[in-house]
Design a protein around this motif. Structure first.
Motif, PDB file in Angstrom:
ATOM      1  N   GLN A 257     -34.810 -12.961  13.265  1.00 38.46           N
ATOM      2  CA  GLN A 257     -35.833 -13.779  13.923  1.00 38.46           C
ATOM      3  C   GLN A 257     -37.063 -13.983  13.042  1.00 38.46           C
ATOM      4  N   GLY A 258     -37.031 -13.451  11.829  1.00 41.39           N
ATOM      5  CA  GLY A 258     -38.168 -13.589  10.928  1.00 41.39           C
ATOM      6  C   GLY A 258     -39.317 -12.665  11.272  1.00 41.39           C
ATOM      7  N   ILE A 259     -39.054 -11.600  12.013  1.00 38.63           N
ATOM      8  CA  ILE A 259     -40.082 -10.630  12.368  1.00 38.63           C
ATOM      9  C   ILE A 259     -40.178  -9.602  11.237  1.00 38.63           C
ATOM     10  N   PRO A 260     -41.351  -9.466  10.607  1.00 36.74           N
ATOM     11  CA  PRO A 260     -41.478  -8.492   9.519  1.00 36.74           C
ATOM     12  C   PRO A 260     -41.179  -7.072   9.987  1.00 36.74           C
ATOM     13  N   VAL A 261     -40.362  -6.374   9.200  1.00 35.93           N
ATOM     14  CA  VAL A 261     -39.984  -4.989   9.485  1.00 35.93           C
ATOM     15  C   VAL A 261     -40.342  -4.142   8.264  1.00 35.93           C
ATOM     16  N   GLY A 262     -40.901  -2.983   8.496  1.00 38.72           N
ATOM     17  CA  GLY A 262     -41.275  -2.106   7.401  1.00 38.72           C
ATOM     18  C   GLY A 262     -40.060  -1.608   6.636  1.00 38.72           C
TER      19      GLY A 262
ATOM     20  N   THR B 288     -48.374  -7.473   9.379  1.00 31.08           N
ATOM     21  CA  THR B 288     -48.818  -8.788   9.835  1.00 31.08           C
ATOM     22  C   THR B 288     -49.615  -9.486   8.739  1.00 31.08           C
ATOM     23  N   ILE B 289     -50.531  -8.750   8.122  1.00 35.69           N
ATOM     24  CA  ILE B 289     -51.372  -9.329   7.063  1.00 35.69           C
ATOM     25  C   ILE B 289     -50.520  -9.717   5.848  1.00 35.69           C
ATOM     26  N   ILE B 290     -49.565  -8.850   5.488  1.00 34.26           N
ATOM     27  CA  ILE B 290     -48.664  -9.169   4.372  1.00 34.26           C
ATOM     28  C   ILE B 290     -47.875 -10.431   4.686  1.00 34.26           C
ATOM     29  N   ASN B 291     -47.418 -10.556   5.920  1.00 33.09           N
ATOM     30  CA  ASN B 291     -46.653 -11.738   6.315  1.00 33.09           C
ATOM     31  C   ASN B 291     -47.496 -13.000   6.208  1.00 33.09           C
ATOM     32  N   TRP B 292     -48.767 -12.916   6.659  1.00 35.34           N
ATOM     33  CA  TRP B 292     -49.668 -14.069   6.522  1.00 35.34           C
ATOM     34  C   TRP B 292     -49.824 -14.448   5.049  1.00 35.34           C
TER      35      TRP B 292
ATOM     36  N   VAL C 215     -47.738 -13.854   2.522  1.00 35.53           N
ATOM     37  CA  VAL C 215     -46.497 -14.416   1.974  1.00 35.53           C
ATOM     38  C   VAL C 215     -46.321 -15.862   2.426  1.00 35.53           C
ATOM     39  N   ILE C 216     -46.618 -16.141   3.700  1.00 36.28           N
ATOM     40  CA  ILE C 216     -46.512 -17.517   4.203  1.00 36.28           C
ATOM     41  C   ILE C 216     -47.446 -18.435   3.427  1.00 36.28           C
ATOM     42  N   ASN C 217     -48.674 -17.983   3.209  1.00 31.48           N
ATOM     43  CA  ASN C 217     -49.655 -18.781   2.480  1.00 31.48           C
ATOM     44  C   ASN C 217     -49.231 -19.020   1.034  1.00 31.48           C
ATOM     45  N   ILE C 218     -48.734 -17.963   0.381  1.00 29.49           N
ATOM     46  CA  ILE C 218     -48.277 -18.088  -1.006  1.00 29.49           C
ATOM     47  C   ILE C 218     -47.114 -19.065  -1.104  1.00 29.49           C
ATOM     48  N   ASN C 219     -46.153 -18.942  -0.173  1.00 22.19           N
ATOM     49  CA  ASN C 219     -44.969 -19.807  -0.221  1.00 22.19           C
ATOM     50  C   ASN C 219     -45.313 -21.265   0.060  1.00 22.19           C
TER      51      ASN C 219
ATOM     52  N   LEU D  34     -41.363 -16.952  -2.701  1.00 19.92           N
ATOM     53  CA  LEU D  34     -41.540 -15.510  -2.902  1.00 19.92           C
ATOM     54  C   LEU D  34     -40.783 -14.739  -1.821  1.00 19.92           C
ATOM     55  N   ASN D  35     -39.977 -13.771  -2.253  1.00 17.53           N
ATOM     56  CA  ASN D  35     -39.319 -12.842  -1.324  1.00 17.53           C
ATOM     57  C   ASN D  35     -39.880 -11.454  -1.617  1.00 17.53           C
ATOM     58  N   ILE D  36     -40.692 -10.954  -0.692  1.00 19.48           N
ATOM     59  CA  ILE D  36     -41.403  -9.697  -0.964  1.00 19.48           C
ATOM     60  C   ILE D  36     -40.449  -8.520  -1.165  1.00 19.48           C
ATOM     61  N   ALA D  37     -39.241  -8.631  -0.612  1.00 18.54           N
ATOM     62  CA  ALA D  37     -38.270  -7.537  -0.769  1.00 18.54           C
ATOM     63  C   ALA D  37     -37.800  -7.409  -2.214  1.00 18.54           C
ATOM     64  N   ASN D  38     -37.994  -8.481  -3.003  1.00 17.81           N
ATOM     65  CA  ASN D  38     -37.515  -8.463  -4.398  1.00 17.81           C
ATOM     66  C   ASN D  38     -38.621  -8.171  -5.399  1.00 17.81           C
ATOM     67  N   ILE D  39     -39.805  -7.836  -4.916  1.00 18.76           N
ATOM     68  CA  ILE D  39     -40.911  -7.530  -5.832  1.00 18.76           C
ATOM     69  C   ILE D  39     -40.621  -6.224  -6.580  1.00 18.76           C
ATOM     70  N   GLN D  40     -40.826  -6.249  -7.900  1.00 22.41           N
ATOM     71  CA  GLN D  40     -40.607  -5.043  -8.699  1.00 22.41           C
ATOM     72  C   GLN D  40     -41.685  -4.009  -8.395  1.00 22.41           C
TER      73      GLN D  40
END
Length: 338
Positions: free
Chosen positions: A88-93, A297-301, A303-307, A318-324
């Motif tokens: 559902q696109g809900i950010p999960v830790g 929530t803030i990270i999601n905001w 990422v949306i803005n960056i994308n 940007l896919n935050i899960a793939n950040i080194q």
């Protein structure tokens, strides 16, 4: 004492016919690990097979313990609502606490942390030599956490799912302030007495009278102080109010009223169990932690803005899960001071 002696009650997780929950759980974990291999291992490396063997050995060890302790259902339930949240696109830790040490959790996509490179121990999470319930601390976006709880309620039945009560008790400072207010003493008088009680974890009025000489002298010399403190001593520690656990949710195999009384506000809202988290575990129900984390929530905001900016420039998203995690430039930035 073997953990099998603990009688726990979990809802039945739907599995394909003609298979056991243990076999279904094990196969899902093995398939998930094979999928993870594509991202965590270099298939062209000369020691690829050896690395696979190390991971497979660790997974089989964990599966044996989880099955022995009769918790495959718990893992499947958690993996299911995390999978739904991600769909559902809900950010999960990515996972935290002792649960991040489980390779089985990583293989089931409950966590996104590979425990082997960091030498994280599965035994801190589950250990047949130590009686304990599994307890994943699962972080969700603060804005959308309730959607995941609603999903669970709809999947297992709203009469079987509830948040958990908490009880606020009258601590030393609070009981002095409450008693003083009810007795009608001036605010300044009560505030001065409350501030004489030391800031110490677990402090009681009795200990405060022993440790704080000024409080002891006033108690012995002033009738108003003695009357207030004597009444406060009788009320200290009793339950003051009911609240709701920050993230604890219980899922029962049948109606919750088969296991625990329920509590709600006078208008019927705010339904929670009357048993707190400790008593919930004593009757055999399992607590699931649905924690709302503002950071996600803030990270999601961000990422949306960056994308959005990347899309305008025709660049990959940007896919935050793939950040080194070992980018030298990031560490240089962190070390930079103004």
């Amino acid at each position: 004492m073997p953990c099998a002696a603990i009688k726990t009650f979990l809802p039945d997780f739907p599995i394909p016919s003609n298979t056991s929950i243990e076999d279904y759980f094990s196969q899902l974990a093995r398939d998930g690990l094979a999928e993870r291999f594509r991202n965590i291992l270099d298939q062209t490396a000369p020691n690829y097979q050896e690395q696979c063997h190390i991971y497979e050995q660790r997974l089989e060890l964990e599966l044996k313990v989880i099955i022995q302790m009769k918790f495959p259902g718990y893992f499947l339930i958690v993996a299911d609502f995390i999978r739904w949240a991600k769909e559902q696109g809900i950010p999960v830790g990515p996972g935290r606490g002792s649960g991040a040490g489980s390779l089985a959790a990583y293989a089931l996509f409950i966590t996104d942390i590979d425990p082997l490179p960091y030498n994280l121990l599965f035994e801190r999470f589950l250990n047949p030599e130590r009686v304990s319930m599994p307890d994943f601390d699962i972080d969700f976006c603060m804005e959308r956490r309730d959607e995941v709880i609603d999903y669970v309620a709809n999947r297992y039945g709203r009469d079987r799912v509830s948040q958990i009560i908490t009880y606020g008790t009258m601590s030393a400072k609070a009981v002095v302030r409450d008693v003083g207010r009810v007795l009608g003493y001036p605010y300044g008088f009560v505030d001065t007495l409350a501030k004489l009680i030391p800031f110490e974890l677990g402090i009681t009025l009795e200990k405060a009278l022993e440790q704080e000489e000024l409080l002891k002298n006033r108690y012995q010399q002033e009738d108003d102080v003695r009357a207030l403190i004597d009444l406060a001593l009788r009320l200290e520690g009793i339950t003051r109010n009911a609240g709701k656990h920050a993230g604890g949710v219980v899922i029962a195999p049948s109606a919750l009223t088969d296991f625990t009384p329920l509590y709600c506000e006078p208008d019927g809202s705010g339904l929670v169990t009357q048993f707190d988290k400790d008593d919930i575990e004593k009757v055999g129900l399992v607590k699931f932690d649905f924690l709302g984390l503002r950071t996600l929530t803030i990270i999601n905001w961000a990422v949306i803005n960056i994308n959005q900016q990347l899309q305008l420039k025709g660049k990959p998203q940007l896919n935050i899960a793939n950040i080194q995690l070992d980018d030298p430039r990031c560490f240089e930035l962190l070390k930079t001071t103004n």
